[in-house]
Design a protein around this motif. Structure first.
Motif, PDB file in Angstrom:
ATOM      1  N   ILE A 256       0.836  -1.195   0.000  1.00  0.00           N
ATOM      2  CA  ILE A 256       0.000   0.000   0.000  1.00  0.00           C
ATOM      3  C   ILE A 256       0.882   1.260   0.000  1.00  0.00           C
ATOM      4  O   ILE A 256       0.623   2.216  -0.739  1.00  0.00           O
ATOM      5  N   ARG A 257       1.916   1.259   0.809  1.00  0.00           N
ATOM      6  CA  ARG A 257       2.820   2.403   0.871  1.00  0.00           C
ATOM      7  C   ARG A 257       3.457   2.686  -0.484  1.00  0.00           C
ATOM      8  O   ARG A 257       3.504   3.832  -0.952  1.00  0.00           O
ATOM      9  N   ASN A 258       3.944   1.643  -1.144  1.00  0.00           N
ATOM     10  CA  ASN A 258       4.597   1.824  -2.442  1.00  0.00           C
ATOM     11  C   ASN A 258       3.612   2.269  -3.518  1.00  0.00           C
ATOM     12  O   ASN A 258       3.948   3.066  -4.396  1.00  0.00           O
ATOM     13  N   THR A 259       2.384   1.763  -3.451  1.00  0.00           N
ATOM     14  CA  THR A 259       1.379   2.141  -4.447  1.00  0.00           C
ATOM     15  C   THR A 259       1.008   3.614  -4.322  1.00  0.00           C
ATOM     16  O   THR A 259       0.916   4.330  -5.336  1.00  0.00           O
ATOM     17  N   PRO A 337       1.690  -6.378 -11.398  1.00  0.00           N
ATOM     18  CA  PRO A 337       0.416  -6.891 -10.868  1.00  0.00           C
ATOM     19  C   PRO A 337       0.110  -6.402  -9.457  1.00  0.00           C
ATOM     20  O   PRO A 337      -1.056  -6.096  -9.136  1.00  0.00           O
ATOM     21  N   VAL A 338       1.125  -6.281  -8.608  1.00  0.00           N
ATOM     22  CA  VAL A 338       0.877  -5.858  -7.238  1.00  0.00           C
ATOM     23  C   VAL A 338       0.360  -4.414  -7.195  1.00  0.00           C
ATOM     24  O   VAL A 338      -0.479  -4.077  -6.360  1.00  0.00           O
ATOM     25  N   ALA A 399      -9.187  -6.007 -11.086  1.00  0.00           N
ATOM     26  CA  ALA A 399      -7.793  -5.901 -11.507  1.00  0.00           C
ATOM     27  C   ALA A 399      -7.559  -6.626 -12.826  1.00  0.00           C
ATOM     28  O   ALA A 399      -6.836  -6.129 -13.701  1.00  0.00           O
ATOM     29  N   ARG A 400      -8.159  -7.789 -13.003  1.00  0.00           N
ATOM     30  CA  ARG A 400      -7.974  -8.534 -14.248  1.00  0.00           C
ATOM     31  C   ARG A 400      -8.625  -7.811 -15.424  1.00  0.00           C
ATOM     32  O   ARG A 400      -8.112  -7.867 -16.553  1.00  0.00           O
ATOM     33  N   SER A 411      -0.375 -12.090 -12.094  1.00  0.00           N
ATOM     34  CA  SER A 411       0.251 -13.333 -11.633  1.00  0.00           C
ATOM     35  C   SER A 411       0.831 -13.124 -10.241  1.00  0.00           C
ATOM     36  O   SER A 411       1.039 -11.999  -9.793  1.00  0.00           O
ATOM     37  N   VAL A 412       1.126 -14.221  -9.579  1.00  0.00           N
ATOM     38  CA  VAL A 412       1.693 -14.172  -8.236  1.00  0.00           C
ATOM     39  C   VAL A 412       3.201 -13.964  -8.348  1.00  0.00           C
ATOM     40  O   VAL A 412       3.858 -14.604  -9.183  1.00  0.00           O
TER      41      VAL A 412
END
Length: 613
Positions: A256-259, A337-338, A399-400, A411-412
């Motif tokens: 969350i912080r990075n986003t 993706p994250v 998201a998809r 993807s993971v």
């Protein structure tokens, strides 16, 4: 209004001097009684209407307002319209207002413009201070900000119940320059302001500040120092600040912080260049201190995310070197993706917080409404926490859909047996991974912060909320009396005899919870007006409790408009007066007599004589 053009010197002054000398001519001794003036064009119409011939002097009757006496002296001033100089003063608004006063001579009008009246620090706009002095309780709001000159300005406001208008009022009452930024200096400034305004110390029931250690410190903070002199005034942390801190606490989750940081960088990238703005919609800056703009910025970023990604891809191969480099780095960050999953999660709960944040900024909001808003948020979060599978499926579906439009696969990330820099939970599928690593930690962080920062503190002020029918009807009469003990002694109220009657009154009404929830504290004053005086006073104290400091925060915008780089040397009294006139401009527009009478009376109170020759 910028009236400096009216006082320009040099060429204009020389023109006036030459005009006076040429008008006198060789007959100066014969026409010693004739007074000539150079007027702005805004006065030309008034004089021209009174003139029958362009060359004939005009007699103007002038009332002398210079004396503080109530009697007026009149003079006859002869003005020759031929020497009126069009020097552009008609562009000045203040010059036009003064020019309409046909009973004043030109020199008199010039004197008025050169000495404009500025409201003194203690001037009572809209009778704010006088109304506070009449009320049973009031609260003080304060916050500080540095102006363009680097001086710390303490904005002070008051919250009280106006008996004449029958409503809760939160009003800005002035700025105070701080000599130091420590707790003792701020507390002394607030105390001196209240003392100079003649506000009784025993009627002050609350201080509304932000949560920094200087203001909120329990030992040496501003609130601790002031409570020694104002024993009934409790400290209340601004609810808007607390909601903002709840969101900031969620930044403890690394994803969350990075986003949030990446979103801020992308918005800044597009806003810092006019060329780049053409590639993206207009996005408000993500500012940590402007609460409404913060959620609005995230909402618009999420709505236009596919368009922004495509613009970054275009700019990464076009433009100059700096643009290509920054666009490539940001494009690589936002296509992970994250980032996409975290952005959808943040946007969902920002949409929940945004209307609450806007509602908290209302002047009339009370602690009952604040509690209901926060309870509504908690209920939503708890419900989502009980069914995390449903929320994770919803977030991944969104998201998809976004990723498909951008040809990105959700993807993971690669898993490792030992990982210290990011989440690495065990999972069997994509939904389980994102649920454990991102969605559940984010929801837990919000719930935990809300419980801590909006906990029902054991204070007399929160005990007053039990007098509201929404809570009172759900409480037994025994518990109600026990609850009343905590605030009766503190606020010096004798409510025991009225409490049973007040409880029975609302039990017999048998209103539903929705009907009781719609009742505001101010609406209860009419019910308690005659037969429940002690209950009414307790409810007034409850309505006076400061919920947010949004009123004084708004004054910072006025400070920025009034004190600019060109006015950086403005004095404190002038700054406060102009800001008060700006904030309370509706009052000035409604009451035209303020300009026509009050200002002139205040100006003429200065004992001096003006020469009309």
């Amino acid at each position: 209004m910028d009236i400096r053009k009216f006082f320009e010197r040099g060429t204009t002054r020389e023109k006036r001097k030459k005009g006076r000398e040429s008008s006198s001519g060789s007959d100066e001794n014969d026409n010693h009684d004739k007074t000539t003036h150079v007027m702005p064009r805004s006065l030309h119409a008034n004089i021209g209407q009174a003139s029958h011939s362009p060359a004939k002097p005009v007699n103007i009757s002038v009332a002398d307002y210079s004396s503080p006496s109530t009697s007026q002296q009149t003079y006859d001033v002869n003005v020759d319209p031929e020497i009126i100089v069009d020097d552009g003063y008609h562009e000045n608004d203040l010059g036009r207002y003064v020019g309409l006063a046909t009973q004043l001579s030109t020199e008199k009008k010039r004197e008025l413009l050169q000495n404009p009246w500025i409201p003194p620090r203690n001037y009572d706009f809209e009778n704010i201070i006088s109304e506070v002095q009449k009320t049973m309780a009031y609260a003080v709001l304060a916050d500080e900000k540095a102006d363009v000159a680097g001086k710390e300005q303490l904005s002070i406001g008051v919250r009280f119940y106006d008996e004449s208008k029958r409503k809760i009022r939160e009003e800005f009452v002035g700025f105070v320059e701080l000599k130091a930024q420590n707790a003792s200096a701020i507390a002394e400034a607030i105390d001196n302001f209240l003392f100079s305004s003649n506000l009784p110390t025993e009627d002050c029931v609350g201080f509304g500040f932000d949560g920094c250690s200087t203001m909120a410190g329990k030992e040496g903070g501003v609130q601790a120092i002031l409570r020694k002199k104002y024993p009934r005034a409790l400290y209340f942390h601004c609810s808007s600040h607390k909601v903002n801190l709840v969101v900031n606490d969620a930044n403890a989750v690394p994803e969350i912080r990075n986003t949030v940081a990446t979103v801020k960088d992308v918005i800044t990238f597009f806003r810092e260049s006019t060329t780049r703005r053409n590639y993206a919609p207009n996005l408000p800056r993500l500012c940590e201190t402007r609460w409404s703009e913060k959620y609005k910025s995230i909402r618009k970023f999420s709505q236009h995310f596919p368009e922004l990604v495509k613009s970054l891809e275009t700019l990464s191969v076009e433009g100059n070197y700096a643009t290509r480099k920054s666009a490539y780095q940001l494009h690589s960050a936002v296509t992970k993706p994250v980032f996409i999953v975290a952005l959808q999660t943040i946007a969902k709960y920002s949409a929940v917080l945004e209307p609450v944040v806007n509602a908290l900024q209302a002047k009339s909001i009370d602690m009952i409404s604040v509690g209901e808003h926060i309870k509504h948020i908690k209920d939503i979060l708890r419900n989502d926490r009980e069914f995390p599978d449903r929320i994770s499926n919803e977030m991944l579906q969104k998201a998809r859909a976004v990723a498909m439009d951008l040809n990105i696969e959700i993807s993971v990330p690669r898993l490792a047996h030992k990982q210290t820099h990011r989440s690495n939970p065990p999972s069997d599928n994509d939904n389980e991974y994102w649920r454990r690593s991102l969605i559940i930690p984010y929801i837990d962080s919000l719930i935990s912060s809300l419980n801590i920062r909006f906990s029902q503190e054991n204070t007399p002020a929160f005990a007053l909320s039990k007098l509201h029918p929404l809570y009172m009807t759900k409480t037994s009469i025994t518990d109600l009396h026990k609850n009343a003990e905590s605030f009766q002694e503190f606020y010096n109220l004798d409510i025991t005899g009225e409490l049973d009657l007040w409880h029975n009154l609302w039990v017999k009404k048998a209103l539903s919870d929705d009907q009781l929830r719609d009742i505001e504290v101010v609406d209860l004053f009419n019910e308690a007006n005659i037969f429940y005086p002690a209950v009414r006073k307790a409810l007034i104290i409850l309505s006076t409790i400061p919920c947010t400091t949004a009123t004084v925060e708004r004054s910072f915008s006025t400070l920025r408009r009034v004190k600019t780089w060109l006015r950086s040397t403005m004095g404190e009294e002038r700054l406060t007066g102009l800001c008060l006139m700006s904030v309370h401009r509706n009052y000035l527009k409604e009451d035209s007599e303020f300009i026509e009478k009050t200002v002139i009376d205040k100006f003429s109170a200065n004992p001096r004589r003006l020469l009309l020759n």
